[in-house]
Write an enzyme that holds these catalytic residues in place. Structure first.
Site, short mmCIF file in Angstrom:
data_model
loop_
_atom_site.label_atom_id
_atom_site.label_comp_id
_atom_site.label_asym_id
_atom_site.label_seq_id
_atom_site.Cartn_x
_atom_site.Cartn_y
_atom_site.Cartn_z
N ASP A 195 0.86 -1.18 0.00
CA ASP A 195 0.00 0.00 0.00
C ASP A 195 0.89 1.23 0.00
O ASP A 195 1.63 1.47 0.95
CB ASP A 195 -0.89 -0.02 1.24
CG ASP A 195 -1.81 1.18 1.28
OD1 ASP A 195 -2.72 1.24 0.45
OD2 ASP A 195 -1.60 2.06 2.14
N GLU A 286 -1.56 -1.35 -6.03
CA GLU A 286 -2.80 -0.76 -6.48
C GLU A 286 -2.55 -0.06 -7.81
O GLU A 286 -1.53 0.60 -7.98
CB GLU A 286 -3.24 0.29 -5.46
CG GLU A 286 -4.66 0.12 -5.07
CD GLU A 286 -4.93 0.78 -3.74
OE1 GLU A 286 -6.08 0.78 -3.35
OE2 GLU A 286 -3.99 1.29 -3.11
N ASP A 368 -3.38 1.08 6.78
CA ASP A 368 -2.52 0.74 5.64
C ASP A 368 -2.20 -0.76 5.59
O ASP A 368 -2.14 -1.35 4.51
CB ASP A 368 -1.20 1.54 5.71
CG ASP A 368 -1.44 3.03 5.63
OD1 ASP A 368 -2.51 3.43 5.12
OD2 ASP A 368 -0.58 3.80 6.10
#
Ligand code: ZN
Length: 429
Positions: A195, A286, A368
């Site tokens: 992340d 991501e 996170d």
């Protein structure tokens, strides 16, 4: 496995060599600007597109009459500058296409003229380039001394090109080398979800944390002060010049600190030195649209600071070189709203909430870390069926959530919408 790799190191130039390098950089910049003006004019007048080859032929004719000073520099400098111009236009046309299909939210970016005020710049040379222990031999420039011994690859290596550049008063040379590296051993460790954050650089699903270096914040605080000082000084005064050089050095330092932190984080995640059983079989990131996020002015500075583009670039090639897979989650995948333990998706998860509290199973976890775990799980879900990518799993999770009437439209930084523009180098994993 054949790879192309760059090695960059600092040069130690004497005055004569520095002047010669400045001339080359000047010729490259001049040619780029001249070519851009010529292409613009030709297109407006007749609608034709001049290529680098057309322009180079024209320039060679003009050299004799209009620009005799160009004979002082290697013919590569203008030639490669025209190639750069071709690439600038190719990138521009690619973005125009993307804009038409609605995949690009940012600026299209027509090629711009290079300004002397933005720095000396660089030039690229091809041809016979030889590397010795303490110096490098370049066409026309001859032997240039290196500040660091033994870093550039010597011996039986295939050097494609060499670029000389200036930054904040220092000169650097980089060589682009084609190398044969052994095929990586397949890795067997647990997949790692990463992340990317703003307050911290990266959080991994295995608990590893990569913070932004303190030196970065300190340097940035200094940087806020200096431009004010500059604006109070007399134009073209000696002290103003000093402040301008100070600012350039500080910008350079910030860039160096950031690059170093990114390299440490990406290398740490890929864990090249560990045995294959301990290295992640896949890294899941991501798929954020960085362009889209930069438009949000509150987040813009922080995001550009973290250097997400650079992080993705590094992790992509490092996983490829070291035998791990790289996966990008769909931007709609609710990684920060989903509970990593029971899979329940929250309706809202504002950025200010640093801890994830699940109403379903009672899990209390760092925000996170929860997001990173969700990303790692995406890889496991995609495993049984090889044709399913992490992206499509993310999409399925989203559809499932929608079916329950949950509104999971992305509204926080973890999941801003819009697809990243396809970038072959990032997706070739
Ligand atoms: Zn839960």
């Amino acid at each position: 496995m054949k790879i192309i790799r760059g090695y960059k190191t600092e040069l130690e130039l004497n005055n004569r060599q520095r002047t010669h390098c400045l001339k080359h950089a000047g010729a490259a910049r001049f040619t780029f600007n001249w070519g851009l003006a010529r292409r613009k004019a030709a297109y407006e007048a007749t609608g034709q597109t001049l290529t680098a080859i057309d322009l180079h032929k024209e320039l060679n004719r003009l050299k004799k009459t209009d620009y005799p000073w160009m004979y002082e520099v290697s013919k590569c400098a203008p030639q490669e500058a025209l190639r750069d111009l071709d690439r600038a236009f190719a990138n521009f046309f690619r973005r125009v296409k993307l804009k038409k299909t609605g995949k690009l939210r940012g600026k299209i970016g027509y090629p711009r003229f290079k300004s002397k005020r933005r720095g000396v710049g660089s030039f690229r040379l091809t041809g016979v380039i030889r590397v010795f222990d303490g110096h490098i031999q370049l066409p026309r420039l001859g032997r240039l001394k290196l500040k660091e011994r033994g870093y550039l690859p010597t011996g039986e290596v295939h050097i494609l090109s060499s670029t000389v550049s200036e930054k904040a008063g220092r000169w650097f040379v980089s060589v682009q080398v084609e190398e044969e590296i052994p095929d990586p051993e397949p890795t067997q460790g647990e997949p790692v979800g990463v992340d990317l954050g703003i307050s911290r650089l990266a959080m991994c699903s295995d608990g590893a944390v990569y913070e932004n270096p303190k030196a970065l914040h300190q340097a940035q605080r200094k940087l806020r002060r200096l431009p004010r000082q500059l604006s109070r000084q007399q134009p073209s005064s000696r002290n103003r010049g000093k402040t301008r050089r100070k600012i350039a050095r500080l910008h350079f330092r910030i860039a160096n600190i950031r690059r170093d932190a990114l390299h440490k984080a990406t290398s740490g995640i890929v864990a090249k030195t560990k045995p294959p059983a301990l290295r992640p079989c896949a890294v899941v990131l991501e798929d954020l649209n960085v362009n889209g996020m930069l438009k949000n002015r509150h987040l813009a500075r922080a995001i550009s600071d973290v250097g997400m583009h650079e992080f993705r670039r590094q992790i992509t090639y490092k996983t490829q070189w070291n035998g791990s897979d790289i996966l990008f989650a769909d931007p709609w995948y609710p990684s920060s709203k989903r509970c990593s333990q029971c899979g329940q998706v929250k309706r809202k998860m504002p950025l200010s909430e640093r801890t994830y509290r699940c109403e379903g199973c009672g899990l209390v976890i760092d925000r996170d870390l929860n997001a990173a775990s969700n990303l790692a799980q995406l890889h496991l879900e995609s495993k049984p069926n090889n044709s399913t990518t992490a992206s499509s799993v993310g999409r399925a999770a989203q559809d499932a959530a929608n079916a329950c009437g949950e509104d999971i439209r992305p509204n926080d930084i973890g999941q801003i919408s819009q697809k990243q523009e396809p970038n072959s180098s990032l997706r070739s994993a």
